[in-house]
Design an enzyme around this catalytic site. Sequence first.
Site, PDB file in Angstrom:
ATOM      1  N   HIS A   1       0.864  -1.185   0.000  1.00 43.00           N
ATOM      2  CA  HIS A   1       0.000   0.000   0.000  1.00 43.00           C
ATOM      3  C   HIS A   1       0.901   1.235   0.000  1.00 43.00           C
ATOM      4  CE1 HIS A   1      -4.172  -1.084  -0.028  1.00 43.00           C
ATOM      5  NE2 HIS A   1      -3.978  -2.053   0.839  1.00 43.00           N
TER       6      HIS A   1
ATOM      7  N   TYR B   1      -7.435   6.899 -18.271  1.00 46.68           N
ATOM      8  CA  TYR B   1      -8.288   7.741 -17.426  1.00 46.68           C
ATOM      9  C   TYR B   1      -8.469   9.137 -18.022  1.00 46.68           C
ATOM     10  CZ  TYR B   1      -7.253   4.289 -13.774  1.00 46.68           C
ATOM     11  OH  TYR B   1      -7.116   3.138 -13.049  1.00 46.68           O
TER      12      TYR B   1
ATOM     13  N   ASP C   1      -4.952   2.004   1.754  1.00 50.80           N
ATOM     14  CA  ASP C   1      -5.300   1.370   3.038  1.00 50.80           C
ATOM     15  C   ASP C   1      -5.937   2.401   3.970  1.00 50.80           C
ATOM     16  OD1 ASP C   1      -2.840   2.687   3.022  1.00 50.80           O
ATOM     17  OD2 ASP C   1      -1.890   1.345   4.473  1.00 50.80           O
TER      18      ASP C   1
ATOM     19  N   GLU D   1      -0.596   8.691  10.527  1.00 54.01           N
ATOM     20  CA  GLU D   1      -1.949   8.175  10.800  1.00 54.01           C
ATOM     21  C   GLU D   1      -2.872   9.206  11.450  1.00 54.01           C
ATOM     22  OE1 GLU D   1      -0.509   4.776  12.877  1.00 54.01           O
ATOM     23  OE2 GLU D   1      -0.998   3.412  11.226  1.00 54.01           O
TER      24      GLU D   1
END
Length: 377
Positions: free
Chosen positions: A85, A282, A90, A355
């Site tokens: 990741h 894309y 994640d 985080e």
Amino acid sequence: MVATRRDLHAHPELGFQEHRTAALVAARLRELGLEVHERIAQTGVLGIVKGGRPGKTIMLRADMDALPIREQNEAAYRSTNDAMHACGHDGHVAILLGAAQILSERRAEICGTVVLCFQPAEEGLGGARAMVEAGILGEYGIERAYGLHLSSQHPTGKVGFRAGQIYASSDSIEIAIHGKGGHGAAPHLSIDPIYVASSFVVAVQQVVSRVVNPVEPAVVTIGSFQAGTTYNVIPTSAKLLGTVRAFDAGVRAEMSGRIERVLAGICAASGATYDFNYIWRYPVTSNDAEQTEYARALGERTLGAEHIEEFPKIMGAEDFSFFAEKVPACFYQVGCRGDERSSFPHHHERFDIDERALEYGVRMMVALGLDAGANAP
Ligand SMILES: [Zn+2]
Ligand SMILES: [Zn+2]
């Protein structure tokens, strides 16, 4: 959210192979008492939060896939397999599961319906397009779409919005140049595909520097060059892979022809031949102006104006563009750079997130879930 994110980080899965991730997501959504739909576009999962009052149906989206990178971090939650990741997806899944918990608890306050969309395969394979082609927008009556990306380019605590075009289109080129193999000491008896391919790699930059209007951004990058086996052998062929970025639809449409023209000319000059494959991936990601103004103002009320910034447009790409083409949408950035550990660029083998950024992501997603069904333009 931190525990979920670390669990996902340790068990990354590549695009359309997110079986463990999708099962974890579906189980969590079921625990919350939500209606769950699985195996959409192979591994996609939807959770439906039905509000207590009438209003619009909005979608909140997270992407689930990892990259084929061998992680070089030493953290206890480092990847346990060959994938990684390295883009922060994640964190996106952990944020949307966090939002799912709060929104399901506060269901009675919600006007309309919130569709929680966990999509597969953002990294190049177009999981969002597959979800659109599976018909989710029509089937669930989705009227607005919101998504986020964590960004190590920006500090934790900053949430960025920008109206209009934010990400470039992204298309791929695959080239094989066929020459004539032979002895390295006798180039006159060969057609050297390494020489021809090298000439092309240099010359193709003229498309950006000399052919495209200089006020329009464009990028051509050759990211892979494979040829030959040893010191003194001229090989038979060379293979190139590359990516092409643009913002203007007209520029995008002409890049294929312009690149092939350079390739054809260089091959002709040397007597080589080629195969040229151009893969349209894309489109440009465009944020609806009204949705973006609305989301930005909601962000200022929710997080405080000091946390909200105008983020720059970049030549990166996002398959959220397939949703934004169909319904008014806003995609925003959530800074996740804390210390040195979380300052590596996305897709780096040592990428990691701060985080603490998860909190800003979830507060913004929850605010949209609680408010947009009633108040989004
Ligand atoms: Zn990525
Ligand atoms: Zn990404």
